[in-house]
Write a protein that holds these residues in place. Structure first.
Motif, PDB file in Angstrom:
ATOM      1  N   PHE A 200      -5.287  -4.160  36.231  1.00 26.73           N
ATOM      2  CA  PHE A 200      -4.393  -3.356  35.497  1.00 26.73           C
ATOM      3  C   PHE A 200      -3.363  -4.119  34.595  1.00 26.73           C
ATOM      4  O   PHE A 200      -3.246  -3.825  33.529  1.00 26.73           O
ATOM      5  N   GLY A 201      -2.819  -4.883  35.342  1.00 23.42           N
ATOM      6  CA  GLY A 201      -1.530  -5.571  34.652  1.00 23.42           C
ATOM      7  C   GLY A 201      -1.982  -6.664  33.566  1.00 23.42           C
ATOM      8  O   GLY A 201      -1.344  -6.835  32.648  1.00 23.42           O
ATOM      9  N   TYR A 202      -3.274  -7.142  33.852  1.00 15.64           N
ATOM     10  CA  TYR A 202      -3.704  -8.325  33.026  1.00 15.64           C
ATOM     11  C   TYR A 202      -4.454  -7.919  32.061  1.00 15.64           C
ATOM     12  O   TYR A 202      -4.748  -8.749  31.039  1.00 15.64           O
ATOM     13  N   ILE A 203      -5.252  -6.866  32.204  1.00 16.87           N
ATOM     14  CA  ILE A 203      -6.338  -6.497  31.507  1.00 16.87           C
ATOM     15  C   ILE A 203      -6.246  -5.129  30.702  1.00 16.87           C
ATOM     16  O   ILE A 203      -6.257  -5.136  29.425  1.00 16.87           O
ATOM     17  N   THR A 204      -5.927  -3.930  31.435  1.00 15.61           N
ATOM     18  CA  THR A 204      -5.819  -2.764  31.016  1.00 15.61           C
ATOM     19  C   THR A 204      -4.433  -2.496  30.305  1.00 15.61           C
ATOM     20  O   THR A 204      -4.506  -1.970  29.201  1.00 15.61           O
ATOM     21  N   LEU A 205      -3.432  -2.853  30.896  1.00 12.70           N
ATOM     22  CA  LEU A 205      -2.335  -2.753  30.160  1.00 12.70           C
ATOM     23  C   LEU A 205      -1.931  -3.416  29.049  1.00 12.70           C
ATOM     24  O   LEU A 205      -1.566  -2.630  27.865  1.00 12.70           O
ATOM     25  N   PRO A 206      -2.317  -4.742  28.573  1.00 14.47           N
ATOM     26  CA  PRO A 206      -2.212  -5.176  27.480  1.00 14.47           C
ATOM     27  C   PRO A 206      -3.036  -4.841  26.331  1.00 14.47           C
ATOM     28  O   PRO A 206      -2.686  -4.459  25.309  1.00 14.47           O
ATOM     29  N   HIS A 207      -4.268  -4.159  26.728  1.00 11.25           N
ATOM     30  CA  HIS A 207      -5.123  -3.289  25.969  1.00 11.25           C
ATOM     31  C   HIS A 207      -4.593  -1.984  25.273  1.00 11.25           C
ATOM     32  O   HIS A 207      -4.806  -1.650  24.267  1.00 11.25           O
ATOM     33  N   LEU A 208      -3.859  -1.630  26.176  1.00 12.47           N
ATOM     34  CA  LEU A 208      -3.258  -0.196  25.836  1.00 12.47           C
ATOM     35  C   LEU A 208      -1.806  -0.196  25.152  1.00 12.47           C
ATOM     36  O   LEU A 208      -1.489   0.540  24.496  1.00 12.47           O
ATOM     37  N   SER A 209      -1.397  -1.692  24.912  1.00 15.04           N
ATOM     38  CA  SER A 209      -0.138  -1.740  24.138  1.00 15.04           C
ATOM     39  C   SER A 209      -0.085  -1.266  22.932  1.00 15.04           C
ATOM     40  O   SER A 209       1.074  -0.595  22.511  1.00 15.04           O
ATOM     41  N   ARG A 210      -1.197  -1.134  21.912  1.00  9.99           N
ATOM     42  CA  ARG A 210      -0.973  -0.822  20.647  1.00  9.99           C
ATOM     43  C   ARG A 210      -1.165   0.472  20.597  1.00  9.99           C
ATOM     44  O   ARG A 210      -0.349   1.398  20.063  1.00  9.99           O
ATOM     45  N   ALA A 211      -1.760   1.278  21.678  1.00 10.05           N
ATOM     46  CA  ALA A 211      -1.722   2.879  21.823  1.00 10.05           C
ATOM     47  C   ALA A 211      -0.512   3.188  22.022  1.00 10.05           C
ATOM     48  O   ALA A 211       0.056   4.342  21.943  1.00 10.05           O
ATOM     49  N   ILE A 212       0.254   2.587  23.157  1.00 12.27           N
ATOM     50  CA  ILE A 212       1.374   3.111  23.651  1.00 12.27           C
ATOM     51  C   ILE A 212       2.643   2.983  22.662  1.00 12.27           C
ATOM     52  O   ILE A 212       3.163   3.870  22.363  1.00 12.27           O
ATOM     53  N   THR A 213       2.215   1.853  21.822  1.00 11.63           N
ATOM     54  CA  THR A 213       2.952   1.907  20.332  1.00 11.63           C
ATOM     55  C   THR A 213       2.927   2.829  19.560  1.00 11.63           C
ATOM     56  O   THR A 213       3.881   3.541  18.939  1.00 11.63           O
ATOM     57  N   VAL A 214       1.847   3.451  19.301  1.00  8.31           N
ATOM     58  CA  VAL A 214       1.518   4.579  18.415  1.00  8.31           C
ATOM     59  C   VAL A 214       2.133   5.754  19.079  1.00  8.31           C
ATOM     60  O   VAL A 214       2.681   6.832  18.411  1.00  8.31           O
ATOM     61  N   VAL A 215       1.822   6.194  20.319  1.00 16.16           N
ATOM     62  CA  VAL A 215       2.451   7.213  21.065  1.00 16.16           C
ATOM     63  C   VAL A 215       3.790   7.003  20.857  1.00 16.16           C
ATOM     64  O   VAL A 215       4.569   8.265  20.497  1.00 16.16           O
ATOM     65  N   VAL A 216       4.658   5.997  21.155  1.00 16.65           N
ATOM     66  CA  VAL A 216       6.333   6.028  21.095  1.00 16.65           C
ATOM     67  C   VAL A 216       6.569   6.427  19.715  1.00 16.65           C
ATOM     68  O   VAL A 216       7.549   7.238  19.405  1.00 16.65           O
ATOM     69  N   LEU A 217       6.074   6.034  18.831  1.00 17.99           N
ATOM     70  CA  LEU A 217       6.449   6.120  17.495  1.00 17.99           C
ATOM     71  C   LEU A 217       6.257   7.394  16.949  1.00 17.99           C
ATOM     72  O   LEU A 217       7.133   8.105  16.339  1.00 17.99           O
ATOM     73  N   ILE A 218       5.111   8.031  17.115  1.00 16.31           N
ATOM     74  CA  ILE A 218       4.675   9.391  16.588  1.00 16.31           C
ATOM     75  C   ILE A 218       5.756  10.413  17.411  1.00 16.31           C
ATOM     76  O   ILE A 218       6.176  11.252  16.772  1.00 16.31           O
ATOM     77  N   GLN A 219       5.755  10.198  18.699  1.00 14.73           N
ATOM     78  CA  GLN A 219       6.426  11.165  19.380  1.00 14.73           C
ATOM     79  C   GLN A 219       8.003  11.117  19.272  1.00 14.73           C
ATOM     80  O   GLN A 219       8.607  12.129  18.930  1.00 14.73           O
ATOM     81  N   THR A 220       8.571   9.946  18.855  1.00 12.94           N
ATOM     82  CA  THR A 220       9.981   9.741  18.594  1.00 12.94           C
ATOM     83  C   THR A 220      10.314  10.527  17.187  1.00 12.94           C
ATOM     84  O   THR A 220      11.302  11.178  17.245  1.00 12.94           O
ATOM     85  N   ILE A 221       9.284  10.304  16.226  1.00  8.34           N
ATOM     86  CA  ILE A 221       9.748  11.019  14.843  1.00  8.34           C
ATOM     87  C   ILE A 221       9.696  12.764  15.266  1.00  8.34           C
ATOM     88  O   ILE A 221      10.579  13.396  14.577  1.00  8.34           O
ATOM     89  N   PHE A 222       8.975  13.321  16.067  1.00  9.56           N
ATOM     90  CA  PHE A 222       9.126  14.623  16.257  1.00  9.56           C
ATOM     91  C   PHE A 222      10.220  15.168  17.060  1.00  9.56           C
ATOM     92  O   PHE A 222      10.714  15.989  17.201  1.00  9.56           O
ATOM     93  N   LEU A 223      10.351  14.141  18.105  1.00  9.31           N
ATOM     94  CA  LEU A 223      11.379  14.502  19.324  1.00  9.31           C
ATOM     95  C   LEU A 223      12.864  14.552  18.612  1.00  9.31           C
ATOM     96  O   LEU A 223      13.681  15.122  19.162  1.00  9.31           O
ATOM     97  N   LEU A 224      12.769  13.750  17.703  1.00  6.64           N
ATOM     98  CA  LEU A 224      14.380  13.753  17.076  1.00  6.64           C
ATOM     99  C   LEU A 224      14.749  14.970  16.692  1.00  6.64           C
ATOM    100  O   LEU A 224      15.998  15.186  16.269  1.00  6.64           O
ATOM    101  N   SER A 225      13.797  15.723  16.070  1.00  8.37           N
ATOM    102  CA  SER A 225      14.078  17.221  15.526  1.00  8.37           C
ATOM    103  C   SER A 225      14.001  18.372  16.340  1.00  8.37           C
ATOM    104  O   SER A 225      13.461  19.335  16.085  1.00  8.37           O
ATOM    105  N   ILE A 226      14.072  18.162  17.785  1.00  3.45           N
ATOM    106  CA  ILE A 226      13.452  19.003  18.674  1.00  3.45           C
ATOM    107  C   ILE A 226      14.767  20.251  18.582  1.00  3.45           C
ATOM    108  O   ILE A 226      16.121  19.967  18.317  1.00  3.45           O
ATOM    109  N   PHE A 227      14.142  21.356  18.590  1.00  3.30           N
ATOM    110  CA  PHE A 227      15.080  22.684  18.409  1.00  3.30           C
ATOM    111  C   PHE A 227      14.584  23.787  19.254  1.00  3.30           C
ATOM    112  O   PHE A 227      15.444  24.352  19.890  1.00  3.30           O
ATOM    113  N   ALA A 228      13.354  24.296  19.129  1.00  9.07           N
ATOM    114  CA  ALA A 228      12.715  25.494  19.511  1.00  9.07           C
ATOM    115  C   ALA A 228      13.020  25.643  21.003  1.00  9.07           C
ATOM    116  O   ALA A 228      13.402  26.642  21.606  1.00  9.07           O
ATOM    117  N   GLU A 229      12.692  24.657  21.914  1.00  9.02           N
ATOM    118  CA  GLU A 229      12.785  24.700  23.272  1.00  9.02           C
ATOM    119  C   GLU A 229      14.490  24.804  23.917  1.00  9.02           C
ATOM    120  O   GLU A 229      14.655  25.620  24.648  1.00  9.02           O
TER     121      GLU A 229
END
Length: 288
Positions: A200-229
């Motif tokens: 997991f540490g040497y194969i899976t996690l490095p492979h997921l780094s780009r996907a994690i980056t996309v998740v962090v960037l997209i979620q941050t954009i929306f989470l900074l404007s959180i209001f309804a909750e």
């Protein structure tokens, strides 16, 4: 290979959509900047003239400004940590062969399609109610005193509610990335005797780094404007007043459009600072 004629035709066909998108973005931004330099009170005299940077100074000197920025960043950081960590775990779990795999995946992703106001109401009344909520009954079953979540652990409750909404999104992106992993690498490492943690540490996690980056960037954009909750649950009380909710109070509750517009400009600046920080620290994985 695209010719000059085909590229020109593509630009012409894309032009209406680009113009519409620019108008959709620039017109509200221009109006926000315009009103931020004016004293505009719709129900108390209307346009009272230019005030320069007075709105910016008043908003920045407000006692609620820095606590709202802090609450915003805490919520964003907490939700990102929970959704990324649990998203990786759920993606690994859903990638395993199981009975009814398709149904399980749909059930895991389903919360993402629930409206924020609906999910906040469900959590507030069905789970976190100190008298009739599910958590209260569980606490009583173990002989403990029920917790008034939205007042005693308000910020943590907001993070929990928002994380429940965004966890399916992170799981879906990370599951797609895991499914694109070359199984031969994992099999070769397994044959060489590498334990699961090392694989997991040497194969899976490095492979997921780009996907994690996309998740962090997209979620941050929306989470900074959180209001309804926050509006549905605490209405900004108990330290849950974010920058977006503070702007709402200044515009609608105080009927001061100019002051709220100045807050909107500050929100844009904060969003750009966070985005630049993430692109420099996390976004490097996109170029790897």
């Amino acid at each position: 290979m695209a010719t000059q004629h085909s590229r020109s035709a593509a630009r012409i066909m894309m032009a209406p959509a680009v113009i519409l998108l620019l108008g959709w973005m620039l017109v509200p931004l221009t109006m926000t900047l315009y009103f931020s330099f004016k004293k505009y009170l719709p129900l108390r005299g209307g346009d009272l003239g230019w005030v320069g940077f007075d709105n910016y100074a008043r908003f920045l000197s407000s006692s609620a400004f820095w606590p709202s920025v802090q609450a915003t960043l805490v919520i964003v950081g907490g939700v990102l940590a929970i959704t990324v960590i649990l998203g990786v775990f759920l993606a690994l779990l859903l990638n395993q062969p199981m009975w009814g795999q398709g149904i399980v995946r749909i059930l895991v992703i389903a919360p993402f399609f629930v409206m924020p106001t609906v999910s906040a109401l469900v959590w507030k009344n069905m789970f976190m109610d100190p008298v009739n909520g599910l958590f209260a009954h569980l606490w009583k079953a173990f002989g403990a005193e029920p917790v008034s979540w939205l007042s005693e652990a308000s910020l943590q409750s907001i993070i929990l509610i928002v994380s429940w909404q965004w966890l399916p999104f992170a799981t879906l992106i990370l599951l797609t990335a895991i499914q694109s992993l070359d199984s031969e690498q994992v099999e070769a490492a397994e044959m060489d005797g590498a334990p699961p943690v090392a694989r997991f540490g040497y194969i899976t996690l490095p492979h997921l780094s780009r996907a994690i980056t996309v998740v962090v960037l997209i979620q941050t954009i929306f989470l900074l404007s959180i209001f309804a909750e926050i509006f549905v649950t605490t209405q900004g009380s108990f330290g849950t007043k974010t920058l977006t909710y503070l702007i709402y109070q200044r515009v609608l509750e105080s009927q001061n459009v100019g002051l709220g517009s100045a807050g909107g400009v500050y929100a844009i600046i904060l969003a750009n600072i966070v985005a630049i920080f993430l692109m420099r620290i996390v976004g490097k994985n996109l170029d790897a």
